[in-house]
Scaffold this active site. Structure first.
Site, PDB file in Angstrom:
ATOM      1  N   HIS A  37       0.831  -1.204   0.000  1.00 26.17           N
ATOM      2  CA  HIS A  37       0.000   0.000   0.000  1.00 26.17           C
ATOM      3  C   HIS A  37       0.865   1.254   0.000  1.00 26.17           C
ATOM      4  CE1 HIS A  37      -0.459  -1.551   4.374  1.00 26.17           C
ATOM      5  NE2 HIS A  37       0.755  -1.095   4.199  1.00 26.17           N
ATOM      6  N   LYS A  51      -8.708   7.747  13.028  1.00 25.36           N
ATOM      7  CA  LYS A  51      -9.322   9.063  13.249  1.00 25.36           C
ATOM      8  C   LYS A  51     -10.699   9.134  12.586  1.00 25.36           C
ATOM      9  CE  LYS A  51      -5.841   9.207  15.377  1.00 25.36           C
ATOM     10  NZ  LYS A  51      -5.017   8.116  15.411  1.00 25.36           N
ATOM     11  N   ALA A 198      -1.375   4.650  23.171  1.00 26.64           N
ATOM     12  CA  ALA A 198      -2.277   5.415  22.301  1.00 26.64           C
ATOM     13  C   ALA A 198      -3.205   4.481  21.512  1.00 26.64           C
ATOM     14  CB  ALA A 198      -1.459   6.277  21.355  1.00 26.64           C
ATOM     15  N   HIS A 459      -9.299  35.517  21.633  1.00 24.20           N
ATOM     16  CA  HIS A 459     -10.437  35.206  22.508  1.00 24.20           C
ATOM     17  C   HIS A 459     -11.711  35.152  21.674  1.00 24.20           C
ATOM     18  CE1 HIS A 459     -13.076  35.261  25.977  1.00 24.20           C
ATOM     19  NE2 HIS A 459     -13.793  36.178  25.358  1.00 24.20           N
TER      20      HIS A 459
END
Ligand SMILES: Cc1cc2nc3c(=O)[nH]c(=O)nc-3n(C[C@H](O)[C@H](O)[C@H](O)COP(=O)(O)OP(=O)(O)OC[C@H]3O[C@@H](n4cnc5c(N)ncnc54)[C@H](O)[C@@H]3O)c2cc1C
Length: 480
Positions: A37, A51, A198, A459
């Protein structure tokens, strides 16, 4: 025999294909070989498809709490496991095709097959016999076939594969590695996960959000063992609140299989044992480098515990043979692989290149809540003899976090009291994987507390918590 290449890269993962592109940019005649791949584990079975799965889980999570946002949903919110998996596979396929375009654009030859090194400068490529999914993967359009190839410099970027514990060998049915866990035919009712790094925690989060009963067993005393202890403990509480069972300081010693379930014996590390039954077990106990079939022994290339020894710029002990990425040792992360490859090629070209400073490589875990960090943990900083100042800022004090409905999280910064140097930054909470890069840049620029204090953060953003954490380290925090 084909014309010699300047650089031939074995493995088209993020390490290999990025290395090839950098080599082509520098004017080298370049080829990259892969056996199954383009994009390697990262694009096909690692970073990217996980993800995509986690994104589906995240949206499912929000859809279950519409009232929190003043919304209503008619009928039942559900999911289709096959469609979630299909979306993840489609994302991978799209990006893998993209790597093919990049190779073409940069005039890099793609050679399809299993490579081994006959001697410095000489590579043999044989037809691949299998792929992750069984039969050999078809070659991308325009790829060159098996044969003998020559190259002045050979860069090994063959990556890694799951570590297997004796007696707990994955069987593809009841005992999974990340390959099977990525394409489940259905979401198991119960799941035992061995290892809380993880990979283990991302799958734990994905499956728990979709309703599986999840138990995580970790050998070390804390989950996410590479992370700061305070951040890992914070995350653990959130996982437990979500209904996960987490057992640390313990190990799976035996697994017995039945028709559609396993029973694992767990040694609790205090002289006791218990058994846990689950439909499936995911073994996530680390990875080992793909070094076996390359002919390294014959060439005398030095290896150490399953990875190739290099000088930090990819050079092995054998001139003309280099190694980068997972196969060259930890941290086994895609961004480390890419940078190592670029530096290796720059050094071959004679450009100024320095070995990667591993302390400045960020690490991210995309579970819910997310975890992100760079630099020294509090414990490591103390071990190394630093007199430290520590700043903390909780998500609950940040306007944007409250507006997002994400009040649970923490940003922690660690400074050298003497010089004001930022030694480490650690975060847990929503979107922290997108925030950490601010601190990575700060560390790379050797920023001190003063510069960070005087930096203006927009902000309302979650990034304001990074500022507040620095202010807290210096007794100037505003919003708590
Ligand atoms: C589930 C999971 C999630 C992950 N998530 C993240 C993440 O979020 N972020 C992150 O940074 N990292 C993550 N990683 C790690 C990341 O995938 C690896 O660090 C990265 O892929 C390493 O890149 P590489 O180029 O060194 O090797 P690989 O990506 O493993 O690529 C190696 C390539 O070499 C080929 N190859 C091997 N041997 C030969 C041979 N003899 N001949 C020809 N070709 C060969 C293989 O087919 C493969 O394509 C994850 C890993 C997993 C398993």
């Amino acid at each position: 025999m084909a014309d010699p290449y300047d650089i031939l890269v074995i493995g088209a993962g993020p390490g290999g294909y990025v290395t090839a592109i950098r080599a082509a940019q520098l004017g080298f005649k370049t080829a990259v070989v892969d056996r199954e791949h383009l994009g390697g584990i990262c694009l096909n079975w690692g970073c990217i498809p996980t993800k995509a799965l986690l994104r589906s889980a995240e949206i499912y999570h929000y859809l279950q709490h519409p009232k929190d946002y003043g919304l209503t949903i008619e009928g039942k919110v559900g999911f289709d496991a096959a469609a979630i998996v299909k979306r993840s596979r489609d994302v991978s396929a799209r990006l893998s095709t993209g790597v093919g375009f990049l190779m073409k654009k940069n005039k890099i030859d793609v050679i399809w097959g299993e490579a081994s090194i006959e001697a410095p400068g000489k590579v043999t490529v044989r037809p691949a016999t299998r792929s992750v999914q069984g039969p050999p993967a078809p070659a991308p359009k325009g790829a060159l076939g098996p044969g003998s190839y020559q190259a002045k410099h050979i860069i090994i970027a063959t990556g890694a594969r799951p570590r297997v514990l004796p007696g707990i060998e994955p069987d593809g049915k009841l005992i999974w590695t990340y390959f099977e866990a990525m394409v489940p035919p259905a979401v198991p009712k119960s799941l035992l996960i061995m290892g809380s790094g993880a990979i283990g925690m991302e799958f734990a989060s994905f499956y728990r959000t979709l309703g599986a009963q999840v138990t995580v067993v970790e050998l070390l005393p804390q989950i996410l063992p590479a992370e700061d202890a305070e951040i890992a403990a914070f995350a653990r509480k959130r996982f437990e609140k979500q209904g996960m069972t987490i057992i640390t300081g313990a190990k799976v010693t035996k697994v017995e299989k039945a028709e559609n379930s396993i029973t694992a014996t767990i040694d609790d590390g205090k002289g006791g044992t218990r058994t846990i039954a689950a439909e499936r077990l995911i073994s996530a106990v680390g990875v080992v480098g793909n070094i076996e079939t390359l002919g390294l022994e014959k060439l005398g290339v030095k290896t150490d515990r399953g990875t190739i020894v290099t000088d930090g710029l990819g050079r092995t002990n054998v001139p003309g043979i280099y190694a980068i990425g997972d196969v060259a040792g930890p941290p086994m992360l895609a961004h480390k692989a890419e940078h190592e490859g670029e530096r290796c090629v720059d050094a071959i070209k004679g450009l100024h290149a320095e070995p990667l400073d591993k302390n400045k490589i960020p690490g991210c875990t995309y579970c819910h809540p997310q975890i992100a960090s760079v630099g020294l943990t509090e414990a490591r900083a103390k071990e190394q003899g630093f007199d430290i100042r520590v700043g903390r800022f909780p998500f609950v004090g940040n306007g944007k976090a409250i507006a997002l409905g994400e009040p649970e999280g923490l940003v922690k910064t660690i400074f050298d009291r003497k010089t004001g140097r930022l030694l480490g930054a650690h975060m847990v909470g929503a979107e922290v994987t997108e925030l950490i890069q601010g601190f990575v840049i700060a560390m790379n620029l050797e920023t001190t507390e003063e510069e960070l204090i005087h930096t203006v953060f927009p902000h309302p953003t979650l990034s304001e918590m990074m500022h507040e954490s620095v202010l807290d380290a210096y007794g100037r925090v505003i919003h708590v």
